[in-house]
Write an enzyme that holds these catalytic residues in place. Sequence first.
Site, PDB file in Angstrom:
ATOM      1  N   CYS A   4       0.826  -1.213   0.000  1.00 50.03           N
ATOM      2  CA  CYS A   4       0.000   0.000   0.000  1.00 50.03           C
ATOM      3  C   CYS A   4       0.863   1.268   0.000  1.00 50.03           C
ATOM      4  CB  CYS A   4      -0.926  -0.004   1.194  1.00 50.03           C
ATOM      5  SG  CYS A   4      -1.574  -1.643   1.538  1.00 50.03           S
ATOM      6  N   ILE A  12     -12.544  -1.486  -0.579  1.00 46.10           N
ATOM      7  CA  ILE A  12     -11.911  -1.976  -1.806  1.00 46.10           C
ATOM      8  C   ILE A  12     -12.200  -0.924  -2.876  1.00 46.10           C
ATOM      9  CG2 ILE A  12     -11.961  -3.801  -3.552  1.00 46.10           C
ATOM     10  CD1 ILE A  12     -10.923  -4.708  -0.763  1.00 46.10           C
ATOM     11  N   HIS A  37      -9.288   3.641  -1.008  1.00 40.12           N
ATOM     12  CA  HIS A  37      -7.915   3.162  -0.885  1.00 40.12           C
ATOM     13  C   HIS A  37      -7.550   2.188  -2.019  1.00 40.12           C
ATOM     14  CE1 HIS A  37      -4.154   1.946   0.680  1.00 40.12           C
ATOM     15  NE2 HIS A  37      -4.541   0.974   1.484  1.00 40.12           N
TER      16      HIS A  37
END
EC number: 2.3.1.9
Lengths: 383, 383
Positions: free
Chosen positions: A85, A209, A332
């Site tokens: 990430c 998601i 995200h």
Amino acid sequence: MRDVAVIGVSQTKFGELWDVSFRDMITEAGLGAIEDAGIEGADLEAMYVGNMSAGLFIKQEHISSLIADHAGLTPIPSTRVEAACASGGLALRSGVMAVASGYHDIVIAAGVEKMTDVVDPTPAIATASDQEWEAQQGVTFPSLYAMMARRHMYEYGTTREQLAMVSVINHENASKNPRAQFPMKVTLEQVMSSTMVADPLRLLDCSPISDGAAAVILCPAEMAREYTDTPVYVKASAQASGTIALHDRRDITRIDATVHAARRAFKMADLTPGDIDLVEVHDCFSINGILAVEDLGFVEKGEGGRAFEEGMTRIDGDIPVNPSGGLKARGHPLGATGIAQAAEVVWQLRGEAGERQVEGAEVGMTHNIGGTGGTAAVHIFTR
Amino acid sequence: MRDVAVIGVSQTKFGELWDVSFRDMITEAGLGAIEDAGIEGADLEAMYVGNMSAGLFIKQEHISSLIADHAGLTPIPSTRVEAACASGGLALRSGVMAVASGYHDIVIAAGVEKMTDVVDPTPAIATASDQEWEAQQGVTFPSLYAMMARRHMYEYGTTREQLAMVSVINHENASKNPRAQFPMKVTLEQVMSSTMVADPLRLLDCSPISDGAAAVILCPAEMAREYTDTPVYVKASAQASGTIALHDRRDITRIDATVHAARRAFKMADLTPGDIDLVEVHDCFSINGILAVEDLGFVEKGEGGRAFEEGMTRIDGDIPVNPSGGLKARGHPLGATGIAQAAEVVWQLRGEAGERQVEGAEVGMTHNIGGTGGTAAVHIFTR
């Protein structure tokens, strides 16, 4: 080492973008940043793209070539950078180095993730943890962060309500961000009664998601005013690594990589936490917002929950956190997050953040982490 | 921009390393390079790792953190770079920029791939092509390169025997390389009668499935003699992108990314092909050895086959190609290849290449490509 400036930024709408492909999404972000910078594609000399796992999400590695080709930018060098990430933050740092080194003048640093084209994204996300010690045993990311949250509650008396306030404030900010995946407010009660995911973390403690992309255009600081009246300068670009698996850490209530990266960033910029006017932190789960404000040095260890509870992190608070809505409410898309954070800080420092503007913002910070903290990237920007 | 030198190199044995894990393999390569440089792990300031697809091969992304952790190198910044089979070359270039920029002094650039822990590596390798236009239609890499070979034979009269000679010379060289996966000679007849894979390419035209890792240690050129009496200097680090899918190219007998990267590299180093004493080229299939010597400018277009047939590319020829044995015979652990090429050039320029030494080598080149040429990285090194 040459100083580096940001002259253009862009972010696609984040969300479940069923009708947009990976390649079209990143091209949209790139074109947006090019337009924002007032340059042409032909001015770009190199590209860095942060992406965690197109290999697992859409069966496509070698995205650097794919994107350069699809966007009509061949033959410029194009490089994918990955650290789960934190991929976006590292792509930004790679772009900064490419300019700082003198290898390239105008560079695009972008991030992208297409997460909704796979039946179950969970196994792909789990590859950010230690495969042998964590993922293979069935651990998922909510469960890892849940353990960190439980321990933080035990050590410091952090409350369930304080965790919820991270999400409440994020959604409040996101309601003013048209690019956010969830631009709506949620109440404390709604967070507290949402579906349990991994005790104590509930659905509204978790980032979603997401599909999405973002891009920034970098150039040498001394050239920036040729392109824009509102350049934003990269005062620090720092990165650190930490133990990847939770069981091997000396303390799971603190992310060492954040601490190290923040220390370097402040040193590089010759600034302290008190100089920062706003920060975009990596709150993939509510607990991580709390850890971030502590580990970045904005509050003492253990005081993070109170900072959110007492409103210190609101847009009009002492240290505004995630005016964008953060990972929780802006969304995200893993590889895009670090770049989207930088875009938000640039809009804030330019005074272009509309209803979510932090008044008089002059210094902004981004904090992007990979996995449960195996990687951290911290950047400081000034007007 | 600071000049950059290589002060240490290392390569694990390449092969089907059933008894070595991904993390142990890259750590072995890293420790080897550290020892070769005469430094300690604590001297390292940053790490770049080239890896194509640990996500698909061993279900592990975020390898940058995993490796820094497993090797005991936290909290230094660690970054994975990916561009399919060119991942190693791009990791090297990222490391060079990190030093050139002044961000870091001593940097390790490494590459690793563990390909034998998955039942069928073919789908993972196919992700280096265009997923929508190629992989999804069932295309594999041997078939893509077979089309390139067929067209080259049609356009330039390249013969089946000339293709075979690429493998014959590679194996001859590999027989003198203890780190090679296949350190044995093969005859022209053996290549010509080996199993057909994708007409005209036979088994012995194809690089193998390999596990392996390699590493190099970089530092500012002006510091190099503090560490070694035999520094090797990076005179050029160039990279280019090309069209990812074959059907969209103006000409499939030439790799534009190679042409562009080579042109930039020669310009950067102020050298010409005639100055190069040896070159490690990316011959994942025999046809690619032929394309490489043409596209890098060592022979005219269409003359590549003859160069191999007439022995020009042997260790004692005009332009020694792949003294290491190349991808065909040294092996091709995708992300490690670009770094292994650099290690070979360094050994050659130091005069440490044993029986495969190119006499009096002073200038060496590496050529690393991703996919069928969507990415190319070219480096030039001097004593």
